[in-house]
Design an enzyme around this catalytic site. Structure first.
Site, PDB file in Angstrom:
ATOM      1  N   ARG A   1       1.122  -1.225  -0.269  1.00  0.00           N
ATOM      2  CA  ARG A   1       0.115   0.025  -0.166  1.00  0.00           C
ATOM      3  C   ARG A   1       0.709   1.355  -0.008  1.00  0.00           C
ATOM      4  O   ARG A   1       1.952   1.255  -0.224  1.00  0.00           O
ATOM      5  CB  ARG A   1      -0.989  -0.135   1.259  1.00  0.00           C
ATOM      6  CG  ARG A   1      -0.428   0.065   2.643  1.00  0.00           C
ATOM      7  CD  ARG A   1      -1.196   0.573   3.572  1.00  0.00           C
ATOM      8  NE  ARG A   1      -0.359   0.247   4.730  1.00  0.00           N
ATOM      9  CZ  ARG A   1      -0.897   0.226   6.214  1.00  0.00           C
ATOM     10  NH1 ARG A   1      -2.307  -0.715   6.434  1.00  0.00           N
ATOM     11  NH2 ARG A   1       0.527   0.771   7.228  1.00  0.00           N
TER      12      ARG A   1
ATOM     13  N   GLN B   1       2.776   4.826  -0.757  1.00  0.00           N
ATOM     14  CA  GLN B   1       3.762   5.317  -2.286  1.00  0.00           C
ATOM     15  C   GLN B   1       4.305   3.907  -1.930  1.00  0.00           C
ATOM     16  O   GLN B   1       4.817   3.700  -3.265  1.00  0.00           O
ATOM     17  CB  GLN B   1       5.525   5.089  -1.045  1.00  0.00           C
ATOM     18  CG  GLN B   1       4.981   7.179  -0.306  1.00  0.00           C
ATOM     19  CD  GLN B   1       6.780   7.473   0.657  1.00  0.00           C
ATOM     20  OE1 GLN B   1       7.410   7.770  -0.288  1.00  0.00           O
ATOM     21  NE2 GLN B   1       6.334   7.852   1.880  1.00  0.00           N
TER      22      GLN B   1
ATOM     23  N   ASP C   1       6.475  -7.690   0.987  1.00  0.00           N
ATOM     24  CA  ASP C   1       5.419  -6.902   1.836  1.00  0.00           C
ATOM     25  C   ASP C   1       5.616  -7.651   2.834  1.00  0.00           C
ATOM     26  O   ASP C   1       5.746  -8.911   2.746  1.00  0.00           O
ATOM     27  CB  ASP C   1       4.814  -6.365   1.127  1.00  0.00           C
ATOM     28  CG  ASP C   1       4.172  -5.296   2.382  1.00  0.00           C
ATOM     29  OD1 ASP C   1       3.679  -5.596   3.686  1.00  0.00           O
ATOM     30  OD2 ASP C   1       3.777  -4.409   2.115  1.00  0.00           O
TER      31      ASP C   1
ATOM     32  N   ASP D   1       9.604 -11.987   5.843  1.00  0.00           N
ATOM     33  CA  ASP D   1       9.991 -10.311   6.753  1.00  0.00           C
ATOM     34  C   ASP D   1      11.942  -9.718   5.783  1.00  0.00           C
ATOM     35  O   ASP D   1      12.615 -10.609   6.135  1.00  0.00           O
ATOM     36  CB  ASP D   1      10.346 -11.004   8.214  1.00  0.00           C
ATOM     37  CG  ASP D   1      10.905 -10.263   9.648  1.00  0.00           C
ATOM     38  OD1 ASP D   1      11.231  -9.326   8.478  1.00  0.00           O
ATOM     39  OD2 ASP D   1      10.329 -10.715   9.994  1.00  0.00           O
TER      40      ASP D   1
ATOM     41  N   SER E   1      13.872  10.539   4.296  1.00  0.00           N
ATOM     42  CA  SER E   1      13.199  11.010   4.804  1.00  0.00           C
ATOM     43  C   SER E   1      13.941  12.371   4.333  1.00  0.00           C
ATOM     44  O   SER E   1      15.257  12.613   4.337  1.00  0.00           O
ATOM     45  CB  SER E   1      12.441  10.521   5.783  1.00  0.00           C
ATOM     46  OG  SER E   1      11.753  11.201   6.810  1.00  0.00           O
TER      47      SER E   1
ATOM     48  N   TYR F   1      14.271   7.848  14.363  1.00  0.00           N
ATOM     49  CA  TYR F   1      13.505   7.028  13.315  1.00  0.00           C
ATOM     50  C   TYR F   1      15.025   8.277  12.042  1.00  0.00           C
ATOM     51  O   TYR F   1      14.774   7.254  11.055  1.00  0.00           O
ATOM     52  CB  TYR F   1      11.828   8.149  12.875  1.00  0.00           C
ATOM     53  CG  TYR F   1      11.574   8.070  11.989  1.00  0.00           C
ATOM     54  CD1 TYR F   1      11.448   6.770  10.921  1.00  0.00           C
ATOM     55  CD2 TYR F   1      12.110   9.081  10.919  1.00  0.00           C
ATOM     56  CE1 TYR F   1      10.810   7.042   9.949  1.00  0.00           C
ATOM     57  CE2 TYR F   1      11.134   9.408   9.431  1.00  0.00           C
ATOM     58  CZ  TYR F   1      10.705   8.378   9.192  1.00  0.00           C
ATOM     59  OH  TYR F   1      10.329   7.770   7.798  1.00  0.00           O
TER      60      TYR F   1
ATOM     61  N   LYS G   1      16.895   6.313   9.021  1.00  0.00           N
ATOM     62  CA  LYS G   1      16.722   7.264   7.437  1.00  0.00           C
ATOM     63  C   LYS G   1      18.542   8.033   7.660  1.00  0.00           C
ATOM     64  O   LYS G   1      19.157   7.771   6.385  1.00  0.00           O
ATOM     65  CB  LYS G   1      15.730   8.355   7.855  1.00  0.00           C
ATOM     66  CG  LYS G   1      14.413   7.820   8.180  1.00  0.00           C
ATOM     67  CD  LYS G   1      14.304   7.098   6.581  1.00  0.00           C
ATOM     68  CE  LYS G   1      12.967   6.630   6.529  1.00  0.00           C
ATOM     69  NZ  LYS G   1      12.550   5.660   5.842  1.00  0.00           N
TER      70      LYS G   1
ATOM     71  N   VAL H   1       3.092  12.635   3.389  1.00  0.00           N
ATOM     72  CA  VAL H   1       2.892  12.033   2.156  1.00  0.00           C
ATOM     73  C   VAL H   1       1.559  11.187   3.040  1.00  0.00           C
ATOM     74  O   VAL H   1       2.120  10.512   3.924  1.00  0.00           O
ATOM     75  CB  VAL H   1       3.898  10.753   1.752  1.00  0.00           C
ATOM     76  CG1 VAL H   1       2.728  10.658   0.360  1.00  0.00           C
ATOM     77  CG2 VAL H   1       5.489  11.545   1.103  1.00  0.00           C
TER      78      VAL H   1
ATOM     79  N   THR I   1      -0.598   9.289   3.724  1.00  0.00           N
ATOM     80  CA  THR I   1      -0.716   7.495   3.597  1.00  0.00           C
ATOM     81  C   THR I   1      -0.982   7.145   4.626  1.00  0.00           C
ATOM     82  O   THR I   1      -1.144   8.030   5.419  1.00  0.00           O
ATOM     83  CB  THR I   1       0.619   6.689   3.330  1.00  0.00           C
ATOM     84  OG1 THR I   1       1.631   7.215   4.008  1.00  0.00           O
ATOM     85  CG2 THR I   1       1.968   7.275   1.337  1.00  0.00           C
TER      86      THR I   1
END
Length: 285
Positions: free
Chosen positions: A30, A32, A51, A89, A169, A182, A186, A215, A217
């Site tokens: 789903r 992006q 995924d 995974d 990001s 995070y 990134k 974005v 989503t």
């Protein structure tokens, strides 16, 4: 040691063809990832879709599902693409190598890799636990390593060159407070991209990263930020680091996919080792 759930074997929608280029997209169920997959299908690629389709970290938004992945498969097939899809995974190196090996065998080649899988979550550093850190690094940075370790040998062996795009990001090039784990993951992706852009250049493989801001989503819209934005000082700190220059502030997944498509096209053949922002000017401040 984490528990392992039984994985579905890769499925392929049609017979092998080596005439069409092949793009591999992770986090493809789903958001992006789906937009990237559809964009490549529209441009005549055959597609490999990977995924996990399950919860891999404590997030305030729901994980993708098997049904989501099936919907992406259908959307690509309608556009004429042969599709290999698997639930995997991406932190599991042997599992990823097996899936990628079988996909390349079935479709005959591999030209483009978009490492897009990842999770996101906000937590002040003083409240950040070991599992929060391990889950973020594992699902955002380790997954890219495992994927590229599986995919790049095929691209090098086949000798067709190619393009790799990592989904970083704005947090990969600047500070976003209350997301230290995070931000670290990134920034790590950006470092990985830059290293590979040099090492893979003799094979004609270009490596770049995109740096999206907001974005539209499930991930972006499903965050519970009350614990942070409920504090006036924290709200001001966050707003000051994530303020765009122009409206509408939130990109569509399809707009981001167009940037990925450009980076993977011959038009961008001179571009490698770069981070391309898609952020309405957030990183320009």
């Amino acid at each position: 040691m984490r528990s392992r759930r039984r994985r579905k074997a890769p499925s392929v929608s049609a017979s092998r063809s080596v005439d069409k280029q092949v793009a591999l997209v992770t986090g493809a169920a789903r958001g992006q990832g789906r937009a990237h997959a559809r964009m490549f299908a529209q441009r005549g690629f055959d597609i490999v879709l990977l995924d996990v389709c399950g919860r891999v970290a404590a997030t305030s938004y729901p994980p993708a599902t098997s049904e989501d992945l099936a919907e992406t498969v259908g959307a690509c097939e309608v556009l004429g693409a042969r599709v290999v899809a698997a639930e995997v995974d991406l932190r599991d190196g042997p599992e990823v190598r097996g899936v990628v090996d079988r996909a390349v065998e079935q479709l005959g080649r591999l030209d483009v890799v978009v490492s897009n899988a990842g999770v996101s979550g906000f937590r002040p550093f003083l409240e950040l636990g070991d599992s929060d850190w391990d889950d973020m690094i594992g699902n955002n940075l380790t997954t890219a390593h495992r994927l590229l370790s599986a995919a790049v040998p095929h691209m090098a062996r086949l000798g067709n060159g190619g393009s790799i795009v990592l989904t970083a990001s704005v947090a990969g090039v600047k500070v976003i407070p209350f997301e230290a784990h995070y931000v670290a993951s990134k920034h790590g992706l950006v470092g990985l991209m830059r290293s590979l852009s040099v090492e893979l250049s003799p094979y004609g493989i270009r490596v770049n990263a995109i740096a999206p801001g907001g974005v539209a989503t499930v991930m972006a819209e499903g965050h519970d930020l009350q614990g942070i934005f409920g504090d006036e000082n924290r709200s001001a700190m966050f707003a000051g680091s994530f303020s765009p220059l122009v409206a509408p502030y939130m990109a569509t997944a399809e707009e981001v996919a167009e940037v990925v498509g450009f980076l993977c096209s011959d038009t961008a053949r001179s571009i490698t080792g770069q981070v391309v922002p898609v952020d309405f000017g957030v990183t320009a401040r």
